[in-house]
Design an enzyme around this catalytic site. Sequence first.
Site, PDB file in Angstrom:
ATOM      1  N   ARG A  83       0.855  -1.187   0.000  1.00  0.00           N
ATOM      2  CA  ARG A  83       0.000   0.000   0.000  1.00  0.00           C
ATOM      3  C   ARG A  83       0.885   1.229   0.000  1.00  0.00           C
ATOM      4  O   ARG A  83       1.816   1.357   0.794  1.00  0.00           O
ATOM      5  CB  ARG A  83      -0.906  -0.007   1.245  1.00  0.00           C
ATOM      6  CG  ARG A  83      -1.589   1.314   1.575  1.00  0.00           C
ATOM      7  CD  ARG A  83      -2.794   1.564   0.688  1.00  0.00           C
ATOM      8  NE  ARG A  83      -3.336   2.896   0.845  1.00  0.00           N
ATOM      9  CZ  ARG A  83      -4.355   3.211   1.631  1.00  0.00           C
ATOM     10  NH1 ARG A  83      -4.942   2.288   2.359  1.00  0.00           N
ATOM     11  NH2 ARG A  83      -4.788   4.455   1.670  1.00  0.00           N
ATOM     12  N   ARG A  92      -5.467   1.887  -4.805  1.00  0.00           N
ATOM     13  CA  ARG A  92      -4.678   1.246  -3.758  1.00  0.00           C
ATOM     14  C   ARG A  92      -4.736  -0.271  -3.878  1.00  0.00           C
ATOM     15  O   ARG A  92      -5.734  -0.819  -4.312  1.00  0.00           O
ATOM     16  CB  ARG A  92      -5.127   1.685  -2.381  1.00  0.00           C
ATOM     17  CG  ARG A  92      -6.585   1.399  -2.132  1.00  0.00           C
ATOM     18  CD  ARG A  92      -7.161   2.242  -1.070  1.00  0.00           C
ATOM     19  NE  ARG A  92      -7.380   3.571  -1.587  1.00  0.00           N
ATOM     20  CZ  ARG A  92      -8.015   4.515  -0.944  1.00  0.00           C
ATOM     21  NH1 ARG A  92      -8.484   4.306   0.242  1.00  0.00           N
ATOM     22  NH2 ARG A  92      -8.190   5.693  -1.460  1.00  0.00           N
ATOM     23  N   ASP A  95      -6.852  -1.396   1.289  1.00  0.00           N
ATOM     24  CA  ASP A  95      -7.281  -0.379   2.241  1.00  0.00           C
ATOM     25  C   ASP A  95      -8.035  -1.101   3.352  1.00  0.00           C
ATOM     26  O   ASP A  95      -8.999  -1.828   3.079  1.00  0.00           O
ATOM     27  CB  ASP A  95      -8.195   0.628   1.534  1.00  0.00           C
ATOM     28  CG  ASP A  95      -8.561   1.803   2.409  1.00  0.00           C
ATOM     29  OD1 ASP A  95      -7.765   2.151   3.303  1.00  0.00           O
ATOM     30  OD2 ASP A  95      -9.633   2.385   2.192  1.00  0.00           O
ATOM     31  N   ASP A  97      -9.873  -0.235   6.950  1.00  0.00           N
ATOM     32  CA  ASP A  97     -10.360   0.856   7.799  1.00  0.00           C
ATOM     33  C   ASP A  97     -11.146   0.304   8.971  1.00  0.00           C
ATOM     34  O   ASP A  97     -12.024  -0.550   8.788  1.00  0.00           O
ATOM     35  CB  ASP A  97     -11.295   1.780   7.010  1.00  0.00           C
ATOM     36  CG  ASP A  97     -10.596   2.576   5.942  1.00  0.00           C
ATOM     37  OD1 ASP A  97      -9.456   3.017   6.175  1.00  0.00           O
ATOM     38  OD2 ASP A  97     -11.189   2.780   4.865  1.00  0.00           O
TER      39      ASP A  97
END
Length: 158
Positions: A83, A92, A95, A97
């Site tokens: 990344r 990307r 990811d 989160d």
Amino acid sequence: MIDCFVGIGSNLNEPLTQVSQAIDSLSQLAHCSLLKHSPWYRSSPIGPGDQEDYINGVAHLQTSLSAAALLEALQVIEAQHLRVRHQRWGPRTLDLDILLFGQQVIDPPNLTVPHKQIFKRNFVLQPLADIAPGLLFPDGSSIVSRLHSCPANALKKL
């Protein structure tokens, strides 16, 4: 142990492989248990430039880590997937989160929970609803009501 939900997305370097490998990595995180993960969805990109579609999903974990320690662990996994953070909302490889961390509301400089864009993204809410259909957010709203009021985006279940 705290229940938490992690958003997973990729649109580079074989995205379906990236997100599948991310699930394997999440299942091996110390002080965490992977309870389940959603089906994968293809979604249109949000962000600058001409980007490929994303593959998105959500994982449900239980952890004894703090939110900050979990964030660090997720960033290590992202780095293992090469990344690179050149452009906000840019393409990307991976990811990860933290979407929700129990019923906590967290707002230090480097981490906001619930994720600040969560209610605007059907590619997050739909997979979240798939694995936690009775979920209530810290503000008391339900996943069902939030999903119904979420802006539409081209979303296709894989």
